[in-house]
Design an enzyme around this catalytic site. Structure first.
Site, PDB file in Angstrom:
ATOM      1  N   ARG A  38      31.623  71.090  45.910  1.00  0.00           N
ATOM      2  CA  ARG A  38      30.404  69.851  45.633  1.00  0.00           C
ATOM      3  C   ARG A  38      29.463  70.917  44.525  1.00  0.00           C
ATOM      4  NH1 ARG A  38      27.219  67.716  49.650  1.00  0.00           N
ATOM      5  NH2 ARG A  38      27.041  69.749  50.464  1.00  0.00           N
ATOM      6  N   SER A  51      31.767  79.497  51.805  1.00  0.00           N
ATOM      7  CA  SER A  51      31.968  79.358  53.371  1.00  0.00           C
ATOM      8  C   SER A  51      32.974  80.241  53.617  1.00  0.00           C
ATOM      9  CB  SER A  51      32.089  77.843  53.841  1.00  0.00           C
ATOM     10  OG  SER A  51      31.014  77.207  53.080  1.00  0.00           O
ATOM     11  N   ASP A  62      27.906  78.499  54.625  1.00  0.00           N
ATOM     12  CA  ASP A  62      27.459  77.241  55.105  1.00  0.00           C
ATOM     13  C   ASP A  62      26.734  76.839  56.259  1.00  0.00           C
ATOM     14  OD1 ASP A  62      29.933  77.913  56.426  1.00  0.00           O
ATOM     15  OD2 ASP A  62      30.716  75.916  56.202  1.00  0.00           O
TER      16      ASP A  62
END
Ligand code: GLC
Length: 485
Positions: free
Chosen positions: A111, A175, A229
């Site tokens: 994203r 992450s 994350d």
């Protein structure tokens, strides 16, 4: 007839187990259910599976004790299955300002967000693009993967009219387990969640991103912060809720971070941060002081990182469907479920059963389990019997329930570490599809808190932190940018 009645009871019980927030202990209740009648080999086998996937209060107490000893070792730099990685940051005060690009790479999606912070905790997201990371990038070379990421950033800049001249700060949520060497650098320790791009482990991922950006001709982006994350989730949630001191991901993978007193981080060699606290990325997916079932071992053998991330593989979305598939396949082979010759090859294909279907099964509240029937027919079993569908749903619930109880055990361990008497309120910011989509996952977690802490369990509040990881990273980037002036 007797069998139908018993299965009906099983069905009602499984629906109740998932819908009920009260303290329902599957091992006890079903044991009684089964032992109250003459058992057959099939039923004994189901009972065996039930026991295998149960997480009893004693198991939970043992997990908590083991978490604490692993945390202690990890914080002092001794070998431990909890890496306890200093993040070089604490939560933010809320006065951060500026415009940032947040890049969030966590699972199969990448994203990119444009985040505006107004200095009074106001956050505006002026653009979000999602890009799929195809398997060829997950499994190719690191250079190909980072080239693709740079291409996505380029596409995002174009579609959001972001200047290629003026300096832009980028917050990089990455992450995976990273040995953080500063707020804007860190070496990948090991891939997980299906990633295995070559030449990245052991390297500074910010340097790899910078090199790819330069290759793409983008010169004005500066990576201001590298963030896990969980850390992004905690920072974003604590912006809204000051009592938030734990960030958890329950999605494709699982992990958590929390605020630790700098004095407790015995291995910390750097300067003391202003706030005297630092967020620790636990990498709890690696926790290994726990016993697994035969099915877990079988699933693990088919992963790209066997014997690693043991805890994550019992909890997170990437693996639950595969465990479920292996149990189903075994039940089919033993002629306990779908007793139909057309079912022989059902669920034979590795990784073919996605965890989403477990949520679908749990959500099917119809008396004939129609949604499950449709799903099975899409898998190639044109006709299925109701008894098998009931058992299908029940087995799925046992695996999902184990995941939720283990997550709750881990959350309890970290909260007790911070606050042994559970004297104050702790908000746990949680993101991830397993938590978000599995019906009553939260309720099952809360029932564990209730079992362990009774009335005091109200001091633990699980709060959904949707897409916090990118926003939290942008907030951290703003802190860094303001310190740099
Ligand atoms: C994996 C990664 C960890 C991440 C988690 C959730 O466990 O190692 O860094 O936080 O997945 O995405």
């Amino acid at each position: 007839m007797k069998k139908i009645l018993i299965l009906l009871l099983l069905f009602l019980l499984s629906a109740d187990l998932l819908a009920n927030n009260s303290q329902v202990e599957p091992r006890g209740s079903n044991y009684d259910l089964y032992s109250s009648r003459s058992s057959t080999a099939d039923e004994d086998f189901i009972r065996y599976i039930e026991k295998n996937f149960a997480v009893t209060p004693d198991d939970i107490r043992e997990i908590i004790a083991n978490f604490h000893s692993e945390m202690r070792k990890g914080l002092s730099g001794q070998e431990s299955s909890l890496q306890m990685i200093p993040s070089f940051t604490d939560v933010a005060i809320g006065k951060e300002t500026g415009k940032f690009i947040a890049l969030d790479l966590g699972g199969t999606n990448l994203r990119v967000l444009a985040v505006d912070l107004d200095g009074a905790k106001g956050i505006e997201i002026s653009g979000v693009n999602r890009y799929v990371i195809e398997k060829k990038y997950m499994e190719g070379t690191g250079e190909e993967l980072f080239n693709y990421i740079a291409e996505c950033i380029d596409n995002f800049m174009k579609s959001n009219n972001i200047s290629y001249e003026k300096k832009v700060d980028l917050a990089f949520t990455f992450s995976f387990a990273v040995d953080q060497t500063s707020i804007d650098s860190g070496k990948l320790i090991s891939w997980s969640k299906g990633f295995e791009a070559s030449g990245v482990e052991g390297k500074d991922v910010v340097a790899l991103l910078n090199e790819a950006l330069r290759r793409k001709g983008i010169k004005n982006i500066k990576v201001a912060a590298l963030v896990n994350d969980t850390v992004g989730t905690l920072v974003a949630k604590s912006y809204e809720e000051q009592a938030c001191d734990l960030g958890v991901i329950l999605g494709t993978g699982t992990n958590a971070c929390y605020r630790e007193k700098i004095n407790n981080i015995k291995k910390w060699k750097g300067l003391a941060p202003k706030s005297s606290n630092m967020i620790i990325n636990m990498e709890w997916g690696d926790f290994d002081k726990i016993s697994v079932t035969y099915y877990d071992r079988e699933m693990d053998a088919g992963t790209i990182n066997p014997k690693e991330h043991k805890f994550e593989k019992m909890i997170s979305g990437m693996y639950l469907g595969e465990i479920f598939r292996l149990v189903l396949r075994d039940l089919i082979k033993r002629d306990i479920i779908f007793k139909d010759e057309n079912a022989v090859n059902l669920f034979d294909k590795q990784w073919s059963l996605k965890s989403e279907f477990m949520s679908l099964a749990a959500n099917d509240k119809s008396s004939n389990l129609g949604a499950i029937e449709v799903f099975l027919s899409e898998q190639g079993l044109k006709k299925s019997d109701l008894q098998s569908r009931i058992l299908f749903k029940y087995i799925s619930s046992l695996i999902a329930r184990r995941s939720a109880r283990l997550s709750a055990a881990a959350v309890s361990a970290v909260i007790l570490w911070m606050d042994p008497e559970l004297e104050r309120k702790h908000i746990v910011g949680i993101d991830g599809a397993v938590y978000e989509r599995y019906p009553d996952y939260k309720g099952i977690m809360e029932s564990v808190f209730n079992e362990l802490f009774g009335d005091k369990s109200k001091n633990i509040v699980c709060d959904y932190a949707k897409d916090g990881s990118g926003i939290g990273a942008a907030i951290i980037a703003a802190v860094v940018a303001s310190e740099e002036g």
